[in-house]
Design an enzyme around this catalytic site. Structure first.
Site, PDB file in Angstrom:
ATOM      1  CB  ILE A  74      -0.989   0.019   1.193  1.00  0.00           C
ATOM      2  CG1 ILE A  74      -0.255  -0.076   2.533  1.00  0.00           C
ATOM      3  CG2 ILE A  74      -2.004  -1.100   1.065  1.00  0.00           C
ATOM      4  CD1 ILE A  74      -1.184  -0.003   3.733  1.00  0.00           C
ATOM      5  CG  ASP A  75       0.287   4.175  -2.914  1.00  0.00           C
ATOM      6  OD1 ASP A  75       1.025   3.305  -3.402  1.00  0.00           O
ATOM      7  OD2 ASP A  75      -0.635   4.730  -3.545  1.00  0.00           O
ATOM      8  NE  ARG A  76       6.950   7.248   4.511  1.00  0.00           N
ATOM      9  CZ  ARG A  76       8.237   7.286   4.766  1.00  0.00           C
ATOM     10  NH1 ARG A  76       9.102   6.979   3.830  1.00  0.00           N
ATOM     11  NH2 ARG A  76       8.686   7.621   5.951  1.00  0.00           N
ATOM     12  CB  VAL A 115      -2.570   4.035   1.711  1.00  0.00           C
ATOM     13  CG1 VAL A 115      -3.812   3.162   1.834  1.00  0.00           C
ATOM     14  CG2 VAL A 115      -2.671   4.932   0.485  1.00  0.00           C
TER      15      VAL A 115
END
Length: 203
Positions: free
Chosen positions: A38-40, A42
């Protein structure tokens, strides 16, 4: 970050390896596979595998689309329809960590598909449930921004403001899959509820 990067900040996989090493008094290197990222900025559920057998079986489930990922997000605007399917073709801007969404396929683009449903209206904002059917980089963020509904806090893809903790109001809410060894249906759900996301708007 989900995994080690140039910032050298402690990553999820680095933290988990340290935990396993201490918890089980392991010597030497600890095996751990990151099944999805998951993106940082998120929050939410992330899946790691402690054995190569589990990693291979779970990776196959991801490849075959058998693992269901569900997200929740708060968007700056209300979508034009209460539910719908978004289909775009995403392409990375050379030299930048930014994706662009196109309605038609272009060279070197990848198809991105997601379904969304409006769960709740919060003034001019909306709480969405999102089910991505592909796993492209920044997919949910760029697809929602492309229909004029950027995620709150996501300054990379929309005209919005930074949140105090620099997060965005997107959470990987639930993962549903088959246990790689026990062959049982599993559902892992984040403790982050939508009101936790809304509280960030009030900070």
């Amino acid at each position: 970050p989900s995994q080690d990067d140039i910032t050298q900040d402690l990553s999820v996989i680095g933290w988990a390896k340290n935990y396993l090493k201490v918890r089980y008094e392991k010597r030497g290197n600890v095996y751990l596979a990151l099944l999805h990222r998951i993106d940082r900025p998120v929050s939410g559920v992330i899946m790691l595998a402690k054995t190569s057998k589990a990693a291979a079986r779970l990776s196959k489930q991801f490849q075959e689309g058998k693992i269901k990922k569900e997200y929740i997000a708060v968007t700056e605007r209300i979508p034009p329809s209460p539910s719908g399917r978004l289909i775009h073709y995403l392409k990375k801007i050379p030299g930048r960590n930014i994706m662009r969404a196109y309605l038609k396929e272009i060279p070197h683009s990848q198809e991105a598909i997601l379904d969304y449903e409006v769960w709740k209206l919060i003034g001019k904002r909306a709480l969405l449930k999102i089910i991505p059917h592909t796993g492209r980089q920044h997919q949910i963020r760029v697809q929602l921004a492309s229909i004029g509904c950027p995620i709150c806090g996501d300054v990379k893809y929309g005209k919005t403001n930074f949140l105090p903790d620099l997060s965005i109001l997107l959470c990987c809410y639930r993962l549903t899959f088959e246990h790689p060894i026990l062959k049982m249906d599993m559902c892992i759900q984040s403790q982050v509820q939508y009101n936790c996301l809304l509280n960030k708007l009030k900070q």
